[in-house]
Design a protein around this motif. Structure first.
Motif, PDB file in Angstrom:
ATOM      1  N   THR A 551      29.912  37.069  21.666  1.00  0.00           N
ATOM      2  CA  THR A 551      30.437  35.863  21.024  1.00  0.00           C
ATOM      3  C   THR A 551      31.032  34.976  22.110  1.00  0.00           C
ATOM      4  N   PRO A 552      31.208  33.678  21.876  1.00  0.00           N
ATOM      5  CA  PRO A 552      31.756  32.813  22.936  1.00  0.00           C
ATOM      6  C   PRO A 552      33.084  33.345  23.465  1.00  0.00           C
ATOM      7  N   TRP A 553      33.206  33.389  24.792  1.00  0.00           N
ATOM      8  CA  TRP A 553      34.416  33.912  25.430  1.00  0.00           C
ATOM      9  C   TRP A 553      34.924  32.834  26.381  1.00  0.00           C
ATOM     10  N   HIS A 554      35.699  33.175  27.388  1.00  0.00           N
ATOM     11  CA  HIS A 554      36.216  32.168  28.318  1.00  0.00           C
ATOM     12  C   HIS A 554      35.063  31.411  28.967  1.00  0.00           C
ATOM     13  N   ALA A 555      35.211  30.090  29.075  1.00  0.00           N
ATOM     14  CA  ALA A 555      34.124  29.253  29.591  1.00  0.00           C
ATOM     15  C   ALA A 555      33.730  29.636  31.003  1.00  0.00           C
ATOM     16  N   LYS A 556      34.703  30.054  31.822  1.00  0.00           N
ATOM     17  CA  LYS A 556      34.435  30.479  33.192  1.00  0.00           C
ATOM     18  C   LYS A 556      35.160  31.795  33.469  1.00  0.00           C
ATOM     19  N   SER A 557      34.532  32.631  34.256  1.00  0.00           N
ATOM     20  CA  SER A 557      35.216  33.844  34.692  1.00  0.00           C
ATOM     21  C   SER A 557      36.220  33.511  35.788  1.00  0.00           C
ATOM     22  N   GLN A 558      37.125  34.424  36.052  1.00  0.00           N
ATOM     23  CA  GLN A 558      38.036  34.321  37.188  1.00  0.00           C
ATOM     24  C   GLN A 558      37.857  35.594  38.012  1.00  0.00           C
ATOM     25  N   THR A 559      36.819  35.593  38.807  1.00  0.00           N
ATOM     26  CA  THR A 559      36.337  36.797  39.467  1.00  0.00           C
ATOM     27  C   THR A 559      36.771  36.825  40.922  1.00  0.00           C
ATOM     28  N   ASN A 560      37.399  37.905  41.321  1.00  0.00           N
ATOM     29  CA  ASN A 560      37.848  38.088  42.700  1.00  0.00           C
ATOM     30  C   ASN A 560      36.906  39.034  43.429  1.00  0.00           C
ATOM     31  N   LEU A 561      36.449  38.585  44.586  1.00  0.00           N
ATOM     32  CA  LEU A 561      35.645  39.416  45.481  1.00  0.00           C
ATOM     33  C   LEU A 561      36.559  39.882  46.603  1.00  0.00           C
ATOM     34  N   MET A 562      36.821  41.186  46.659  1.00  0.00           N
ATOM     35  CA  MET A 562      37.812  41.732  47.589  1.00  0.00           C
ATOM     36  C   MET A 562      37.134  42.636  48.607  1.00  0.00           C
ATOM     37  N   LEU A 563      37.109  42.179  49.842  1.00  0.00           N
ATOM     38  CA  LEU A 563      36.462  42.900  50.939  1.00  0.00           C
ATOM     39  C   LEU A 563      37.432  43.918  51.532  1.00  0.00           C
ATOM     40  N   HIS A 564      37.000  45.184  51.607  1.00  0.00           N
ATOM     41  CA  HIS A 564      37.822  46.268  52.147  1.00  0.00           C
ATOM     42  C   HIS A 564      37.110  46.950  53.309  1.00  0.00           C
ATOM     43  N   ASP A 565      37.913  47.562  54.165  1.00  0.00           N
ATOM     44  CA  ASP A 565      37.320  48.434  55.176  1.00  0.00           C
ATOM     45  C   ASP A 565      37.236  49.851  54.633  1.00  0.00           C
ATOM     46  N   ALA A 566      36.746  50.776  55.449  1.00  0.00           N
ATOM     47  CA  ALA A 566      36.521  52.146  54.990  1.00  0.00           C
ATOM     48  C   ALA A 566      37.803  52.835  54.553  1.00  0.00           C
ATOM     49  N   ASN A 567      38.956  52.395  55.070  1.00  0.00           N
ATOM     50  CA  ASN A 567      40.235  53.009  54.699  1.00  0.00           C
ATOM     51  C   ASN A 567      40.814  52.437  53.416  1.00  0.00           C
ATOM     52  N   GLY A 568      40.143  51.456  52.835  1.00  0.00           N
ATOM     53  CA  GLY A 568      40.642  50.834  51.623  1.00  0.00           C
ATOM     54  C   GLY A 568      41.553  49.649  51.871  1.00  0.00           C
ATOM     55  N   ASP A 569      41.744  49.264  53.127  1.00  0.00           N
ATOM     56  CA  ASP A 569      42.597  48.116  53.435  1.00  0.00           C
ATOM     57  C   ASP A 569      41.862  46.816  53.102  1.00  0.00           C
ATOM     58  N   LEU A 570      42.583  45.895  52.464  1.00  0.00           N
ATOM     59  CA  LEU A 570      42.007  44.619  52.083  1.00  0.00           C
ATOM     60  C   LEU A 570      41.854  43.729  53.317  1.00  0.00           C
ATOM     61  N   ILE A 571      40.637  43.264  53.580  1.00  0.00           N
ATOM     62  CA  ILE A 571      40.349  42.414  54.739  1.00  0.00           C
ATOM     63  C   ILE A 571      40.401  40.943  54.351  1.00  0.00           C
ATOM     64  N   ALA A 572      39.790  40.615  53.222  1.00  0.00           N
ATOM     65  CA  ALA A 572      39.739  39.222  52.777  1.00  0.00           C
ATOM     66  C   ALA A 572      39.428  39.192  51.291  1.00  0.00           C
ATOM     67  N   GLU A 573      39.714  38.048  50.669  1.00  0.00           N
ATOM     68  CA  GLU A 573      39.502  37.915  49.226  1.00  0.00           C
ATOM     69  C   GLU A 573      39.045  36.494  48.911  1.00  0.00           C
ATOM     70  N   GLN A 574      38.096  36.381  47.998  1.00  0.00           N
ATOM     71  CA  GLN A 574      37.600  35.089  47.550  1.00  0.00           C
ATOM     72  C   GLN A 574      37.490  35.105  46.026  1.00  0.00           C
ATOM     73  N   GLU A 575      37.795  33.944  45.407  1.00  0.00           N
ATOM     74  CA  GLU A 575      37.628  33.828  43.950  1.00  0.00           C
ATOM     75  C   GLU A 575      36.383  33.009  43.660  1.00  0.00           C
ATOM     76  N   VAL A 576      35.596  33.487  42.690  1.00  0.00           N
ATOM     77  CA  VAL A 576      34.422  32.751  42.233  1.00  0.00           C
ATOM     78  C   VAL A 576      34.505  32.606  40.719  1.00  0.00           C
ATOM     79  N   GLN A 577      33.784  31.653  40.195  1.00  0.00           N
ATOM     80  CA  GLN A 577      33.727  31.444  38.754  1.00  0.00           C
ATOM     81  C   GLN A 577      32.273  31.504  38.300  1.00  0.00           C
TER      82      GLN A 577
END
Length: 636
Positions: A551-577
């Motif tokens: 059914t119709p939901w939010h017009a746009k998503s608020q999606t975060n792309l979170m880049l991690h290294d092998a240890n799980g540390d966050l390197i960078a983050e970007q939001e896309v819709q």
């Protein structure tokens, strides 16, 4: 010759008993236990009803069983292990010097009947087969599913073929303190090649097991077989999810698939018949420490009752490749093959070899799916359109059309599906409908595939996505277990990838029979956490995210792309819709710099997180125009 064991129930979930008795470590202890029990007349006390299942996995014919006793009044007089079950109150008259209690955590059960034991009788239980306490999450309840987070992995290395498992330590994110991975690598005969236990890294950190590295670590020769994986000390999920890359020394060998679903089933569907010039191998991994008898594994064309049986025994934990042409020589794509599995093995993978196309021939691996035997048509599904809109949706990518052909094949996936009333819709990245093909009421034995180009009919669309949905315009029945296989053909290289999955209700606050599905907590599941592995070098990851909505939901998503290294540390983050009803095709290099990706490293990964909607994702690997792989993603 099907096994009479309970593995999984949609009402109760996974059954831990068969995992407890079938674990490789338990099997070794069972050998000693059974050898000891052969020495004397034996009585069986079966207070919880496990004796029959135990005898399905272990040969008890050498035991001198005098009588079987039960606690449940309804079991009295039933046949158990060749004996008529007697009330446990008759145990005092047992003509046996040993009693086997077919239960774990048996101390209290034994205490309840100790006064009934004949003088001098020795009592033993299945606790003799327990795993070491250090491997348990819940030591007070041995059959807690958290104690048996296990899975089988198809693993191969040699002759230019390699396999690479990738997952994340999502258990620590749910509160696990120090999870460990217990691993047992077995060859095609079920012989143990290596056994080890490694601590998992921190919460959400990358976990990678590569067959090339294992050969170097343990000094192994070439092998094809099973990696038995047991994650100990977990929390949250009792399911071991992973992505599995199959890659080679040559670009002709590349594919990706995922976890094997750790509960052996009676039937599997969605196995494609070969095209002319192709060979389709079904890889069977015996899930138990008991041989699969000859005549227990069979193939038949979907919708055809004529079954061709494999006249070959498969050893305990053994792995076998079955050439589908040897059993069904006339089967041809787009026909489908049904696998008679008898609960002997987990969801199998199949390998397609395109003989003659290139030298060496191109290969791809995908998996069949569990065919449900417990469903019946649901008359409410056609009536729910006013509340659930599209209802059940099976979304799949349309890859860039200049390079790829995108093909859909609906696959019957429950024994009650006599017909499939379906339609296939095509959408652009913004969610605009640009084509539809109404498939009518397909019979169970249909062989109808759809090339997306036939739906678009010359329309200007580079890429987007398709949705397979129910369509009752010509009548028909539905059970909610809608599945399809999606095949992607590279026009440049000739490489092919395919993936299959089932439909869900997406992004509506109304719930129906556990839908929209939730990974944790009660439905509806309205958020996303997906795992994108980088894969082995020199390949680069590819991701296609789809935002389906019943059914119709939010017009746009608020999606975060979170880049991690092998240890799980966050390197960078970007939001896309992503537009509701639309999709996004991307690679990490589209959103992260070369420096950031280099910092993440070859065992880095991206977590795709969205708290506003449920996305459905597909991932793969690219190596320029030489080869690619593609499969749906897993979440947690």
């Amino acid at each position: 010759m099907a096994l009479n064991i309970e593995t999984f129930s949609n009402a109760k979930g996974g059954n831990a008993f068969f995992k407890a008795i079938g674990h490789p470590l338990a099997a070794r202890k069972a050998t000693a236990l059974l050898a000891d029990l052969k020495a004397a007349p034996l009585a069986i006390y079966d207070p919880l009803g496990f004796a029959r299942a135990f005898a399905e996995i272990y040969d008890l014919s050498g035991l001198d069983i005098q009588a079987v006793y039960v606690q449940d009044l309804e079991e009295i007089g039933s046949e158990i292990l060749g004996q008529k079950a007697q009330p446990v109150t008759d145990l005092a008259a047992a003509a046996a010097t040993k009693v086997l209690v077919t239960a774990f955590d048996a101390e209290r059960l034994i205490a309840h009947v100790r006064h009934l034991l004949p003088a001098g009788t020795e009592v033993v239980s299945l606790d003799e087969m327990r795993l070491p306490e250090a491997m348990l999450t819940n030591r007070r309840n041995y059959l807690d599913s958290l104690n048996f987070a296990t899975n089988l992995v198809f693993f191969r290395d040699g002759d230019g073929h390699h396999t690479r498992l990738a997952t994340a330590n999502y258990w620590s994110a749910y509160g696990a303190r120090a999870p460990q991975a217990w691993c047992c690598l077995m060859d095609a005969q079920g012989t143990v090649l290596a056994e080890w236990q490694d601590a998992l890294p921190g919460a959400n950190a990358s976990v990678v097991i590569d067959s090339k590295e294992l050969r170097e670590r343990f000094g192994l020769y070439t092998f094809t077989g099973s990696l038995f994986l047991h994650i100990c000390g977990i929390a949250g999920h009792d399911i071991v999810k992973y992505a599995l890359d199959t890659y080679g020394d040559d670009d002709a060998v590349l594919s990706c698939t995922h976890d094997a679903n750790s509960w052996p089933a009676d039937l599997y569907g969605g196995l494609p018949a070969p095209k002319e010039g192709e060979q389709v191998l079904l890889w069977v991994q015996n899930s138990h420490p008991a041989a699969v008898p000859a005549g227990s594994v069979g193939l038949n064309l979907m919708g055809d009752d004529a079954i061709a049986w494999l006249d070959e025994e498969i050893p305990p934990f053994g792995t076998r490749a079955i050439d589908t042409a040897a059993l069904l020589p006339a089967a041809r794509w787009p026909q489908q093959i049904e696998v008679q599995a008898g609960k002997h093995f987990v969801r199998p993978r199949y390998e397609v070899i395109a003989n003659g196309a290139t030298n060496p021939p191109r290969r791809r691996i995908a998996h069949a799916n569990v065919e449900r035997v417990d469903l019946k048509p649901d008359p409410r599904i056609p009536e729910l359109a006013n509340l659930l809109g599209k209802g059940f949706i099976l979304p799949a990518p349309i890859l860039p059309r200049e390079r790829f052909r995108s093909i859909a094949l609906p696959t019957p996936m429950s024994t009650c599906q006599a017909n499939l009333p379906l339609a296939l819709f095509a959408y652009d990245p913004q969610g605009k409908e640009i084509g539809v093909k109404r498939l009518g009421k397909l019979p169970r034995n249909h062989a109808t595939s759809v090339d997306i180009a036939d739906i678009l009919d010359g329309q200007d669309l580079d890429w987007g996505h398709m949705e397979l949905v129910y369509d009752f315009a010509e009548g028909g029945e539905a059970d909610g277990w809608l599945h399809g296989l999606f095949r992607y053909e590279d026009k440049t290289s000739g490489h092919i990838a395919e993936t299959s999955f089932g439909a869900h209700v997406f992004n509506t606050v109304m719930t129906y029979k556990g839908e929209p599905q939730s990974y944790a907590g009660r439905p509806p599941g309205l958020s996303t956490r997906l795992f994108l592995s980088f894969g082995p070098q020199p390949y680069r990851p590819l991701c296609h995210l789809i935002y389906p909505a019943s059914t119709p939901w939010h017009a746009k998503s608020q999606t975060n792309l979170m880049l991690h290294d092998a240890n799980g540390d966050l390197i960078a983050e970007q939001e896309v819709q992503i537009a509701c009803g639309g999709s996004l095709l991307w690679q990490p290099a589209d959103y992260f710099s070369a420096t950031e990706i280099e910092t993440a490293g070859p065992k880095g990964y991206v977590i795709i997180r969205d708290t506003t909607c449920r996305l459905f994702g597909y991932h793969g690997l690219m190596n320029g125009e030489k080869a690619f792989s593609f499969d749906h993603m897993f979440g947690f």
